[in-house]
Design an enzyme around this catalytic site. Structure first.
Site, PDB file in Angstrom:
ATOM      1  N   GLU A   1       1.709  -0.540  -5.066  1.00 31.74           N
ATOM      2  CA  GLU A   1       0.717   0.444  -5.492  1.00 31.74           C
ATOM      3  C   GLU A   1       1.400   1.789  -5.722  1.00 31.74           C
ATOM      4  O   GLU A   1       1.639   2.543  -4.778  1.00 31.74           O
ATOM      5  CB  GLU A   1      -0.386   0.582  -4.439  1.00 31.74           C
ATOM      6  CG  GLU A   1      -1.556   1.374  -4.967  1.00 31.74           C
ATOM      7  CD  GLU A   1      -2.061   2.409  -4.008  1.00 31.74           C
ATOM      8  OE1 GLU A   1      -3.183   2.890  -4.202  1.00 31.74           O
ATOM      9  OE2 GLU A   1      -1.334   2.772  -3.065  1.00 31.74           O
TER      10      GLU A   1
ATOM     11  N   ASP B   1       0.841  -1.204   0.000  1.00 32.82           N
ATOM     12  CA  ASP B   1       0.000   0.000   0.000  1.00 32.82           C
ATOM     13  C   ASP B   1       0.877   1.255   0.000  1.00 32.82           C
ATOM     14  O   ASP B   1       1.921   1.292   0.648  1.00 32.82           O
ATOM     15  CB  ASP B   1      -0.879  -0.027   1.265  1.00 32.82           C
ATOM     16  CG  ASP B   1      -1.786   1.186   1.390  1.00 32.82           C
ATOM     17  OD1 ASP B   1      -2.731   1.294   0.590  1.00 32.82           O
ATOM     18  OD2 ASP B   1      -1.529   2.027   2.283  1.00 32.82           O
TER      19      ASP B   1
END
Ligand code: LM2
Ligand code: CA
Length: 500
Positions: free
Chosen positions: A251, A225
């Protein structure tokens, strides 16, 4: 899409790879078109993932056994498993309080049991690793598992006293203001979230220990993330000690003109490629023709490093991509993604919402209730806020996952485009037509599929041994397939669903 798929029609999806390969070889032997499937056949791949957004561990375990494995999904991405702040919103998952594997999605034991069940079904498990930051709470509090914390103090884990946090001193409140400044993006706070000093050995070591703990339970890989908010070398450092083969999907949201790009992260593993979902939205609203070339442009990570998706939990909320709200058009985007050769596909599966902050359905304590798919999941199903959308179970989506397992890594050998429709064929093994227009497509299209009559695998396919199709059928003769595809729909055929 209101019919149910009789279980027997899915028999072919349950065949082990070896049996499937043998069946394909057999089929290839009886082709009359002169195109040998065995010449182009590739081993069945299970590369399709599904993000079961905010699903609990027991619900994912069940889904692996009942649907994901049988349909041919290869991996599942879960929501973050660590202890988080309290609150009913979904995004509490993205504010870690500790690395205890206790969350409102389930306990450590339930997580371990989920991994075991998914592996038994042939499905690998990736978890979402929130390691750029801790909470964004100005007031002290207690996390889901009972750990006390304050904004920059997480007893036993991280503290300001130990120098574990960034205080960038570059912006008001130390929050990121400009994405044109890489130093801000990496050392200032994302929405007030306490930013970890990921360049420091002691912080890297704690993150590595958290990931190692998950690996010890059998977890196969991670979505990293907010990867853009950490330097690539920081991610390299805390993933270096993971066992070889552990998946890393970073990400890094592509932003035009930004100094930080997904390409800078490729040495660490894969990246989530946001361009595909953004571009397909535009093409399905305008001209569909160029859709077959998606992934070849300069704003795309190399295919073997890209995880490709139509939407995720953020983009379905910020509307930068299509989402379940777009119904049939959205379904066509999933079909196109699964038909193509670009990237490793990740299907999104979430819950209906009106309010972007609204969490999944919970009990009085705040524990999330186990997800369940409706009797007839599909783009036309009527949904109340909180209902599970179950995109992964939509017949066209699950059907394409099976189709993809049949075509394997076979190359694109046919492409066709006319008006609002496109078609694509892979290695003489599978063929798809996507009609994004308002009128039916009724025509003949050149194909490498061997001559024969094929059942539409997006409408249930056919029994392996022949017999009637659940949905429509199409015939290949003289190197052409005669198709009848209704408006705003897709049909797909493959050599495992040939009858006669
Ligand atoms: C991500 N990728 O980089 C996730 O995909 C995304 O869903 C996360 O945002 C984000 N990064 C941080 O991990 C979500 C959500 C935000 C939410 C944060 C933190 O989209 O709205 O922010 O999680 O829970 C919320 C409030 C925001 C507040 C913040 C801190 O919406 O107003 O900022 O909490 O309290 C003051
Ligand atoms: Ca950071």
């Amino acid at each position: 899409m209101t019919h149910r798929t009789p279980p027997f029609t899915r028999t072919r999806r349950l065949l082990p790879t070896v049996a499937l390969a043998a069946a394909l070889a057999l089929l290839a032997g009886c082709t009359t078109s002169g195109v040998s499937a065995s010449a182009t056949a590739a081993p069945a791949v299970r590369d399709v993932g599904v993000q079961l957004f905010q699903w609990t561990w027991p619900a994912i375990a069940r889904e692996c056994t009942d649907r994901l494995g049988p349909a041919g999904y290869g991996w599942v991405l879960t929501s973050p498993p660590q202890e988080h702040v309290l609150g009913s919103q979904w995004w509490t998952s993205y504010q870690p309080v500790s690395y205890r594997l206790e969350s409102r999605l389930g306990t450590r034991e339930q997580l371990a049991a989920m991994v075991t069940a998914c592996h038994a079904a042939g499905v690998r498990v990736y978890t979402d690793a929130v390691v750029n930051h801790m909470t964004g709470q100005d007031a002290p509090g207690v996390g889901w598992a009972g750990s006390s914390y304050s904004h920059y103090d997480y007893p036993g884990l991280y503290s300001d006293a130990a120098g574990d946090f960034h205080h960038c001193g570059l912006t008001p409140g130390d929050d990121i203001v400009s994405y044109q400044d890489a130093t801000q993006v990496r050392t200032c706070q994302l929405s007030n979230l306490a930013d970890l000093a990921t360049e420091k050995p002691q912080v890297r070591q704690k993150i590595a220990a958290y990931l190692a703990d998950l690996v010890s339970l059998g977890v196969d890989g991670f979505r990293i993330d907010a990867a853009k908010h950490m330097a690539p070398e920081d991610i390299a450092a805390f993933t270096a000690s993971l066992p070889a083969g552990t998946g890393v999907v970073q990400e890094v949201i592509r932003g035009s003109g930004e100094p930080i790009t997904p390409e800078q992260y490729l040495a660490n593993g894969k990246v989530l490629e946001f361009s595909w979902g953004r571009d397909v939205k535009g093409m399905l609203a305008g001209s569909i023709g160029p859709v077959l070339a998606l992934g070849t442009g300069s704003r795309y990570a190399p295919s073997d490093k890209a995880v490709v998706f139509v939407d995720n939990h953020d983009t379905e909320r910020n509307r930068s991509t299509l989402s379940y709200r777009d119904g049939a058009t959205y379904q066509l985007a999933d079909v196109l993604m699964l038909a193509g050769t670009y990237g490793t596909p990740l299907v999104h599966s979430g819950y209906a919402f009106d309010d972007r902050d609204a969490g999944p359905r919970q009990d009085a304590r705040g524990a999330v209730l186990d997800a369940a798919c409706g009797a007839a999941p599909g783009p036309g199903a009527a949904l109340q806020p909180g209902d599970w959308v179950c995109q992964h179970a939509w017949p066209a989506v699950a059907g394409m996952v099976g189709w993809r397992a049949v075509v394997g890594s076979a190359a694109v050998v046919d492409t066709w485009s006319e008006g609002d429709a496109v078609a694509l064929g892979r290695g003489g093994l599978g063929f798809v037509v996507v009609n994004n227009g308002d009128s039916p497509v009724a025509t003949s299209i050149p194909t490498h599929l061997p001559a024969g009559t094929y059942c539409d695998v997006l409408a249930g396919g056919a029994p392996v041994s022949g017999g009637r199709c659940t949905g429509s059928s199409a015939t290949v003769k003289g190197g052409e397939i005669v198709v009848q595809v209704p408006p705003r729909s897709a049909q797909a055929w493959d050599v495992s669903a040939r009858r006669g």
